[in-house]
Every structure is written in structure tokens, then in C-alpha cells.
Design an enzyme around this catalytic site. Structure first.
Site, mmCIF file in Angstrom:
data_model
loop_
_atom_site.group_PDB
_atom_site.id
_atom_site.type_symbol
_atom_site.label_atom_id
_atom_site.label_comp_id
_atom_site.label_asym_id
_atom_site.label_seq_id
_atom_site.Cartn_x
_atom_site.Cartn_y
_atom_site.Cartn_z
ATOM 1 C CD1 TRP A 180 15.964 14.656 -1.369
ATOM 2 C CD2 TRP A 180 14.266 13.461 -2.208
ATOM 3 N NE1 TRP A 180 14.898 15.509 -1.559
ATOM 4 C CE2 TRP A 180 13.845 14.806 -2.069
ATOM 5 C CE3 TRP A 180 13.357 12.520 -2.708
ATOM 6 C CZ2 TRP A 180 12.569 15.233 -2.418
ATOM 7 C CZ3 TRP A 180 12.076 12.946 -3.063
ATOM 8 C CH2 TRP A 180 11.697 14.281 -2.921
ATOM 9 C CG ASP A 218 19.470 13.928 -0.032
ATOM 10 O OD1 ASP A 218 19.321 15.150 0.060
ATOM 11 O OD2 ASP A 218 18.973 13.107 0.771
ATOM 12 N N GLY A 245 18.642 19.271 -8.665
ATOM 13 C CA GLY A 245 17.953 19.627 -7.437
ATOM 14 C C GLY A 245 17.022 20.800 -7.643
ATOM 15 C CD GLU A 286 16.962 16.920 -15.118
ATOM 16 O OE1 GLU A 286 16.152 16.209 -14.508
ATOM 17 O OE2 GLU A 286 17.640 16.522 -16.078
#
Length: 529
Positions: A169, A195, A244, A266
Site C-alpha cells: 500500500w 493492496d 512487502g 523487495e
């Protein structure tokens, strides 16, 4: 106490509303049968309702992957120059659509407008770079064969098939678009699960790809929670790109490992900014504000540890603290703010918990440390802590918010040891007037990117070079050659001419071995590769 920028709009409800017809237009492209219901999102800027979203079930995700796989077959045969032309149009549309994109990024993430602009600029830079570079990088490559002139090897780069992108997000546009661009350029289809808090921005990005000329069905966006929707993408795609948390990344790796499909991850970071004894303190103070508090610290490469040489500590830290105390905070959809809101109540609670834990164990708040409901329901002041120890959660855990701890060191060696004293290795920053010495220090820090005299934007924005994490901060790289080639399979097709790689008629095995031995010695002597 941080200043507040007054919102010029007199009707906050109107300011933060998204036209329901626009939401319906964006979500119309989502594959969702309705069997898993719907999801309602709110904006972190005010807490007001933002959108009602369809939810894609695991079965819907399978349908999306199948549709992308069908479209991908024709796309893979499309000349790469044509694919690149689509991405150049994406570049222009991103810049043309800035007003809406900036609004959506702010509404979904809560960040300040200037930080939302970083996302637009980043995506445009990535589109231009790979559109220009992909034809050369994907070109067939001839290699010297085992028997020069007689063995002709050609390396081809085939697309993986359908790439599954699962994004968080905190960077709604960047993480929706910047991984999709090279995946598509490599000839793949894409199924993207953003997200839920980043859904409208991701769908606006998908709309831009379609308007730029991307064939129907090639890019699918599915919406829903990590389980089952995100997990279904991991379970069906031919390659997984995940951004995330480290904990979730490990689960993604396990799922991909069971299927023997490739992944790039990542993940988290506990990044250090080191201010050396010879640093330009004026630049370092301004740079530290950006490094620590861009996007309210909700940036995987932001600095959460500020390490300062003892020779300049007593001058740098007060100047930094004074500068942070004057930061302009706002939840308005306008330019001029230096920091916005956190994205969720969970993030706010974590930041405040880290502050409370540190203070209860002896740390000192030099500035900030409070929630600011007068600005926005999820706003926390940019906070600087001193006296943080290993007994405190914020020393080693990623906060992912506007919280930085300062540490005094007496040498470059001590700074490097502290920077490396973490399970993470994503980003770091070194500030010194001596760039050669700075590069030597940077080379000793175990991080995938290290910026000299900048916090994160120099390495992040230099998309011709790779970016990614070491240790628990991830696997693989985005940007650079690897950021494109990871979405391909290398295939070696070698043709053998005139004679086989075996004894000639009537030649004994022993004679063949002697002859090949002599040839190998000659090839070494003439420096043949």
C-alpha cells in the site's frame, strides 16, 4: 510542535471524495465473480469512506491468469520495438494525468503531494528507460561455441509467460507500474494484485496502459486480501514479483519454491544514514529530513538510524532537531507540505508503540513523539529519539513510520559496524565531502544500494543501475539490466557444423583426447574466451 498548513478547500467531504462513476469505471476491468463479496476502503487523510471495491476469489485469479496467458502468446511475437512504443506512450500519459494520479496516491496512501509526485516521476523514468534499452537488452546474442567457427551458439531471451505482481500500500503508483513495465516489455502477460488500500491508483495505472495501446487481456488487476487473492496469484503465475514485509516474503518464497518458479522479493529494511566528520552539515540536515520522513517514513529505503560522527554530533543533531520541529504537516490535496499522514491505524499504533517502548526504557524524545488528530486521524509528528539501546524495539525492528533514532560514533569503522548490525540490508546513506572515501565506506556496508550525499533518491532514481536488498531485505533486483532480464528465460540454441564433437572416423578415443587437449592449450595461449 510542527506547523499545520491550512487546507484551502472549505468542504473536506468534497475535497476527499472520488466520483462514484469514476470508481465504477476503474473497477469495471476487475475480474470478480462476486462470490467473495466486496471491500470498503477509507482515506487515511480524514478517515472518510473512499471506495467500494469488488473482491476477486481464488477462482477469479485463475481466470485472470488464463486470460493473460492467452493474450501473452500474441504479445510475445510482437516486435519488441512495438512494445517499447507502447511504453513511451505510457510515459507521456503518466505525465499528462498528474492531477488525478496525485490525488489518488494521496487519498489512498496519505502522503504529501510532493511525495506523490515522486511516484509519477519514478514511473515515467522507468517507462522511458526500459523503452529505450529493452530492444538492445533482449536482442539475440551470439557466443563463441565450444569449437570456434564450427560451433555457433545463440542466446535467446524468452518471456516467462504470466508474471504475478503482488504489491503493498505504501507506493500505490510506483509499485503498480514500475514492475509491470519491464515485465510487459519482456513479452509477458501480467496479473497484478495491489493492496486493497492501493487499488484505485493501480487501476488508474492499468487504464493508462490500455490507453497507450496495450492489447486487451494482457494486464489483469485482481483485488482482495493477501489470502486468498494474493496467494492465488503466487499459486498460478509463472514468475512472482513481491514487495512487502520480510515475514510475508518468506512465505511467498516457500510457495514459489514448491512450484519451482522464479521470484524477486523487495522486503524490509532498517536503513542507516551516516554523517561523517567532514560532511557538509547544511546539506546533511536537509538530506536527513528527506531520508527519514519522506512519505511519513513509510518507504522501504527510508533512514531509521541516523549515525553521526562525534566530531559533528553536537552541532548536527540540534540543527536537525530544530529543522524537524518546523516541518510542515498537512492532510490536504495541495502542494507545500513536507509530510502527510500514516496510511493505517495499524501503522499509527506501531509507531506510537515504538516511541512509548523506547521512552519507557530510557530513550529521550528530542522532538515529536505525539499523534496529531488536529491535522488528521492517522498523523504522528516526525519524531527523533536519542539514547536508543538494543533493549528497545525500534533499535532493530523496522518501524515504517516517521521515527528515527540518533547514535554517536567515534570512527568510520564504528559507523559501518552499526550500519551492518541488523538482519536487513536494503539501503544506506553516507555523507562526506570526500567522495572517494565515501565510496570506500559505502562498499563496506552490507546493503543493496548506498547513496552518497543523498538519502535514497539518487540510487532509486538511477534506474539504469540495479536496486534491491541483501540479507533479509530480499532477493533479486528491480531496475537495471536485471530488472528486465529477470522476467525472461535464457535459451541457448547451438548449431554444430561440418564435424561432430566426437572422434573422426577411424580415430581412437585416446587420439581424440590428445588432439582436444592440445587444442585447449592453444586456446588458452591465444587468450580465447
Amino acid at each position: 510542535m510542527a506547523d499545520v498548513i491550512a487546507d484551502p478547500e472549505t468542504d473536506p467531504a468534497a475535497t476527499y471524495a472520488v466520483d462514484p462513476a469514476r470508481v465504477r469505471a476503474l473497477t469495471a476491468r476487475v475480474i470478480a465473480s462476486g462470490e467473495d463479496g466486496e471491500l470498503r476502503t477509507t482515506t487515511p487523510l480524514t478517515g472518510a469512506p473512499l471506495a467500494v471495491l469488488p473482491v476477486s476469489s481464488a477462482r477469479d485469479v485463475a481466470v485472470a491468469v488464463d486470460a493473460a496467458r492467452v493474450a501473452q502468446q500474441a504479445w510475445a511475437l510482437t516486435p519488441v520495438e512495438h512494445r517499447a512504443a507502447v511504453m513511451l506512450r505510457v510515459h507521456d500519459l503518466l505525465l499528462d494525468r498528474q492531477p488525478e494520479l496525485l490525488d489518488l496516491v494521496q487519498l489512498e496512501s496519505g502522503k504529501a503531494r510532493s511525495h506523490a509526485f515522486e511516484e509519477v516521476a519514478d514511473c515515467a523514468i522507468v517507462a522511458r528507460h526500459y523503452a529505450r534499452r529493452a530492444p538492445a537488452l533482449l536482442r539475440d546474442t551470439k557466443h563463441v561455441g565450444v569449437l570456434p567457427m564450427l560451433s555457433r551458439a545463440v542466446e535467446h531471451h524468452r518471456p516467462k509467460g504470466v508474471v504475478g505482481i503482488v504489491s503493498p500500500w505504501n507506493y500505490p503508483l510506483t509499485l503498480a507500474v514500475s514492475d509491470t513495465i519491464p515485465a510487459l516489455l519482456a513479452g509477458n502477460g501480467v496479473v497484478h494484485r495491489p493492496d486493497s488500500q492501493a487499488s484505485l491508483t493501480a487501476l488508474a495505472g492499468a487504464e493508462i496502459f490500455a490507453e497507450a495501446g496495450l492489447p486487451d487481456g494482457l494486464l489483469q488487476v485482481v483485488l482482495g486480501p493477501g489470502n486468498p487473492t494474493g496467494q492465488a496469484v503466487v499459486d498460478h503465475a509463472d514468475y512472482i514479483s513481491f514487495t512487502g514485509s520480510t515475514a510475508t516474503g518468506r512465505r511467498v518464497a516457500q510457495s514459489a519454491g514448491r512450484r519451482l518458479v522464479g521470484i524477486s522479493l523487495e522486503l524490509g529494511g532498517k536503513n542507516t544514514m551516516y554523517v561523517a566528520a567532514d560532511a557538509n552539515l547544511r546539506r546533511a540536515v536537509d538530506g536527513a529530513v528527506r531520508a527519514c520522513f519522506s512519505s511519513a517514513g513509510q518507504l522501504c529505503v527510508s533512514a531509521e538510524r541516523l549515525v553521526v560522527h562525534a566530531d559533528v554530533y553536537d552541532e548536527f543533531v540540534p540543527r536537525f532537531v530544530e529543522r524537524v520541529s518546523r516541518m510542515r504537516l498537512s492532510t490536504g490535496l495541495h502542494w507545500g507540505a513536507e509530510m502527510g499522514s500514516l496510511a493505517s491505524a495499524e501503522q499509527k499504533d506501531k509507531v506510537l508503540a515504538h516511541i512509548e517502548d523506547a521512552v519507557s526504557k530510557g530513550a529521550r524524545v528530542l522532538t515529536g513523539g505525539r499523534a496529531r488528530p488536529d491535522i488528521g486521524p492517522l498523523v504522528v509528528e516526525p519524531t527523533v529519539l536519542e539514547g536508543v539501546t538494543s533493549a528497545m524495539a525500534c533499535r532493530d525492528e523496522e518501524t515504517f513510520g516517521p521515527l528515527v533514532s540518533v547514535y554517536r560514533v567515534h570512527s568510520d569503522d564504528e559507523a559501518v559496524r552499526l550500519a551492518n548490525d541488523t538482519e536487513f540490508g536494503l539501503n544506506a546513506s553516507v555523507w562526506t565531502r570526500d567522495v572517494r572515501r565515501g565510496r570506500e565506506i559505502a562498499g563496506r556496508i552490507h546493503a543493496g544500494t548506498v547513496n552518497l550525499n543523498e538519502g535514497y533518491a539518487a540510487a532509486w532514481g538511477s534506474v539504469a543501475a540495479p536496486m534491491g536488498g541483501m540479507k533479509s531485505s530480499g532477493l533479486g533486483r528491480r531496475h537495471g539490466r536485471e530488472g528486465l532480464m529477470k522476467y525472461t528465460e535464457s535459451q541457448n540454441i547451438t548449431s554444430q557444423h561440418l564435424v561432430g564433437i566426437a572422434p573422426l572416423a577411424g580415430m581412437s578415443d585416446r587420439a581424440f583426447a590428445r588432439g582436444l587437449t592440445a587444442a585447449l592449450r592453444v586456446m588458452k595461449a591465444v587468450r580465447m574466451k
